[in-house]
Design a protein around this motif. Structure first.
Motif, PDB file in Angstrom:
ATOM      1  N   UNK A 320      -4.171 -30.557 -44.537  1.00  0.00           N
ATOM      2  CA  UNK A 320      -4.993 -29.916 -45.468  1.00  0.00           C
ATOM      3  C   UNK A 320      -6.228 -29.058 -44.574  1.00  0.00           C
ATOM      4  N   UNK A 321      -6.554 -27.807 -45.091  1.00  0.00           N
ATOM      5  CA  UNK A 321      -7.668 -27.005 -44.596  1.00  0.00           C
ATOM      6  C   UNK A 321      -8.713 -26.647 -45.541  1.00  0.00           C
ATOM      7  N   UNK A 322      -8.324 -27.015 -46.749  1.00  0.00           N
ATOM      8  CA  UNK A 322      -9.446 -27.011 -47.866  1.00  0.00           C
ATOM      9  C   UNK A 322      -8.662 -26.885 -49.144  1.00  0.00           C
ATOM     10  N   UNK A 323      -9.621 -27.100 -49.988  1.00  0.00           N
ATOM     11  CA  UNK A 323      -9.202 -27.015 -51.756  1.00  0.00           C
ATOM     12  C   UNK A 323     -10.222 -25.946 -52.374  1.00  0.00           C
ATOM     13  N   UNK A 324      -9.246 -25.087 -52.985  1.00  0.00           N
ATOM     14  CA  UNK A 324     -10.184 -23.822 -53.543  1.00  0.00           C
ATOM     15  C   UNK A 324      -9.853 -23.699 -55.200  1.00  0.00           C
ATOM     16  N   UNK A 325     -10.855 -23.509 -55.725  1.00  0.00           N
ATOM     17  CA  UNK A 325     -10.762 -23.212 -57.118  1.00  0.00           C
ATOM     18  C   UNK A 325     -10.932 -21.549 -57.070  1.00  0.00           C
ATOM     19  N   UNK A 326      -9.941 -21.130 -57.840  1.00  0.00           N
ATOM     20  CA  UNK A 326     -10.213 -19.416 -58.154  1.00  0.00           C
ATOM     21  C   UNK A 326      -9.805 -19.120 -59.510  1.00  0.00           C
ATOM     22  N   UNK A 327     -11.106 -18.668 -60.015  1.00  0.00           N
ATOM     23  CA  UNK A 327     -10.780 -18.226 -61.720  1.00  0.00           C
ATOM     24  C   UNK A 327     -10.503 -16.873 -61.803  1.00  0.00           C
ATOM     25  N   UNK A 328      -9.488 -16.524 -62.676  1.00  0.00           N
ATOM     26  CA  UNK A 328      -9.017 -15.408 -63.074  1.00  0.00           C
ATOM     27  C   UNK A 328      -9.633 -15.217 -64.465  1.00  0.00           C
ATOM     28  N   UNK A 329      -9.044 -14.028 -65.183  1.00  0.00           N
ATOM     29  CA  UNK A 329      -9.527 -13.806 -66.440  1.00  0.00           C
ATOM     30  C   UNK A 329      -8.862 -14.885 -67.310  1.00  0.00           C
ATOM     31  N   UNK A 330      -7.662 -15.193 -67.178  1.00  0.00           N
ATOM     32  CA  UNK A 330      -6.969 -16.022 -68.180  1.00  0.00           C
ATOM     33  C   UNK A 330      -6.330 -17.272 -67.440  1.00  0.00           C
ATOM     34  N   UNK A 331      -6.354 -17.545 -66.295  1.00  0.00           N
ATOM     35  CA  UNK A 331      -6.195 -18.817 -65.823  1.00  0.00           C
ATOM     36  C   UNK A 331      -7.271 -19.193 -64.663  1.00  0.00           C
ATOM     37  N   UNK A 332      -7.100 -20.558 -64.211  1.00  0.00           N
ATOM     38  CA  UNK A 332      -7.427 -20.847 -62.810  1.00  0.00           C
ATOM     39  C   UNK A 332      -6.573 -21.490 -61.771  1.00  0.00           C
ATOM     40  N   UNK A 333      -6.565 -20.961 -60.671  1.00  0.00           N
ATOM     41  CA  UNK A 333      -5.891 -21.591 -59.552  1.00  0.00           C
ATOM     42  C   UNK A 333      -6.520 -22.806 -59.005  1.00  0.00           C
ATOM     43  N   UNK A 334      -5.979 -23.833 -58.788  1.00  0.00           N
ATOM     44  CA  UNK A 334      -6.632 -24.726 -58.030  1.00  0.00           C
ATOM     45  C   UNK A 334      -5.716 -24.908 -57.052  1.00  0.00           C
ATOM     46  N   UNK A 335      -6.061 -24.617 -55.710  1.00  0.00           N
ATOM     47  CA  UNK A 335      -5.250 -24.397 -54.645  1.00  0.00           C
ATOM     48  C   UNK A 335      -5.720 -25.682 -53.317  1.00  0.00           C
ATOM     49  N   UNK A 336      -4.490 -26.186 -53.213  1.00  0.00           N
ATOM     50  CA  UNK A 336      -4.563 -26.995 -52.080  1.00  0.00           C
ATOM     51  C   UNK A 336      -3.812 -26.032 -50.973  1.00  0.00           C
ATOM     52  N   UNK A 337      -4.846 -25.695 -49.817  1.00  0.00           N
ATOM     53  CA  UNK A 337      -4.508 -24.964 -48.611  1.00  0.00           C
ATOM     54  C   UNK A 337      -4.386 -25.764 -47.508  1.00  0.00           C
ATOM     55  N   UNK A 338      -3.025 -25.609 -46.643  1.00  0.00           N
ATOM     56  CA  UNK A 338      -2.499 -26.444 -45.533  1.00  0.00           C
ATOM     57  C   UNK A 338      -2.693 -25.291 -44.468  1.00  0.00           C
ATOM     58  N   UNK A 339      -2.368 -26.048 -43.374  1.00  0.00           N
ATOM     59  CA  UNK A 339      -1.948 -25.239 -42.137  1.00  0.00           C
ATOM     60  C   UNK A 339      -0.649 -25.730 -41.821  1.00  0.00           C
ATOM     61  N   UNK A 340       0.180 -24.793 -41.040  1.00  0.00           N
ATOM     62  CA  UNK A 340       1.511 -25.527 -40.730  1.00  0.00           C
ATOM     63  C   UNK A 340       2.135 -24.375 -39.495  1.00  0.00           C
ATOM     64  N   UNK A 341       3.234 -24.619 -39.050  1.00  0.00           N
ATOM     65  CA  UNK A 341       4.285 -23.920 -38.074  1.00  0.00           C
ATOM     66  C   UNK A 341       5.387 -23.354 -38.667  1.00  0.00           C
TER      67      UNK A 341
END
Length: 381
Positions: A320-341
């Motif tokens: 995992x390279x980070x956890x991101x919360x991104x708020x839109x108008x009508x929903x929120x993304x809780x993103x677990x971001x990874x790196x891979x090959x």
DNA sequence: AAGTCGTGGTT
DNA sequence: TAACCAAGACT
């Protein structure tokens, strides 16, 4: 001589009652127009789309300003007009270039609808923006507000241009207690504007109402002591400026859990995917991702599986390279971001590409995916 | 009619 | 800080 003619503004309230059953608001129409427009002539901000009345530039500015602050729009407007100075230029541009110019501004269907409509004006109207309500309202992305704004500002036609500012300002001036969150309420304000608008200068009248809303008659803490039309304002005299406008609040939006990955091949190229042509962030590029449903287990395995099912791409998901919360108008993304090959011989397609890290900035990404890219760059240091 | 559609600033 | 807000349109 003072013109103290009082004009009755009849409001067609929702429910369709007869006019004479409705509250009657009295206002010195010509005095109001003079005070409002006089203030605008003296105090209006120097904004780039006010340098001339080119209907195309007015159009672009009005689309960009939908639900978007003036300060945010200004640099986008400069770059957009520089890159697409005319209707012909925007008509002939690649959609990806248009989206790139719109990157970060949000509501991306505005950009695609604008180019679609501009093409129609180029081909069907010989490059001249329609100057009447019927035709201009058929253009994709041009609703009641934008139609009135272009007609009044670019062509001097006395049509209402009712946005959130106008509803707030007039709800106070005329003491209108209808819920401005309801779509049907806009018609009440359009009727009020039709009765109040200056036919000598509809452009400044409409712009002044919005400018007043932006600078003086603000949602909270309106600057009534600086207001040029407070003598005309029912709410000011009744002490109800902080109670108006009536606006019901929206319910809280839902949370969506996302697992995303930046996949690189042996040459360091990055795997990117073009989103669907409809829906959220349509036609923007993204890093491969899936929505994780309950019970939130084995999300890296789910991502790997979906890469095979969706793209026939064999991948490995690493740390995992980070956890991101991104708020839109009508929903929120809780993103677990990874790196891979991913294998370098993976089969590419129009919507699936391996690009070098230096080429990433040629593609239009949403801010949410820019955040993922930022986490990846930090992980590479 | 009510939900969808972004982002960043403000309170 | 969570909620609200900003020159709306489309489905």
């Amino acid at each position: 001589m003072l013109n103290l003619l009082k004009v009755a503004v009849f409001l067609q309230l929702s429910g369709g009652e007869a006019l004479n059953n409705n509250p009657l608001k009295q206002i010195d129409k010509h005095g109001f127009q003079e005070d409002l427009i006089g203030w605008f002539e003296a105090e209006q901000r120097d904004l780039p789309w006010r340098k001339d009345k080119d209907p195309y530039k007015v159009w672009v500015s009005e689309i960009m300003l939908q639900q978007t602050r003036v300060d945010t729009v200004i640099p986008y407007f400069h770059r957009f007009i520089e890159q697409f100075p005319t209707i012909k230029a925007l008509s002939e541009a690649e959609e990806d270039k248009v989206l790139k110019a719109w990157e970060g501004l949000g509501y991306y269907s505005r950009a695609r609808n604008l180019q679609f409509a501009v093409k129609e004006v180029h081909e069907k109207y010989a490059g001249k923006v329609p100057d009447n309500p019927k035709e201009i309202s058929t253009l994709k992305g041009v609703g009641p507000y934008t139609a009135g704004a272009i007609l009044s500002i670019a062509y001097g036609i006395p049509e209402p241009a009712v946005d959130g500012n106008v509803m707030r300002v007039l709800s106070r001036i005329l003491s209108i207690w209808e819920d401005i969150a309801k779509a049907s309420t806009r018609k009440i304000f359009e009727q009020a504007v039709r009765e109040l608008i200056s036919h000598e200068n509809p452009s400044f009248f409409n712009q002044a109402l919005m400018e007043l809303g932006a600078l003086i008659c603000t949602p909270t803490s309106p600057k009534c002591l600086l207001c040029p039309v407070r003598d005309h304002c029912h709410a000011f005299h009744e002490g109800t400026t902080t109670e108006l406008p009536i606006k019901t609040k929206n319910k809280k939006h839902r949370q969506v859990r996302i697992a995303a990955a930046v996949f690189t091949d042996e040459d360091g190229r990055v795997l990117i995917h073009k989103r669907d042509e409809s829906g959220l962030l349509a036609n923007l590029w993204e890093f491969p991702n899936i929505e994780i449903l309950l019970p939130y287990e084995h999300e890296t395995d789910q991502l790997k599986e979906s890469m095979i099912e969706g793209f026939h791409a064999e991948v490995r998901v690493n740390e995992m390279i980070g956890q991101i919360e991104h708020v839109f108008s009508h929903l929120t993304w809780n993103i677990n971001a990874y790196k891979g090959k991913v294998a370098a011989d993976m089969k590419e397609a129009d919507d699936l590409k391996l690009v070098s890290k230096d080429e990433i900035d040629q593609y239009a990404f949403s801010v949410s995916h820019q955040k993922i890219w930022q986490k990846f760059l930090e992980s590479e240091v």
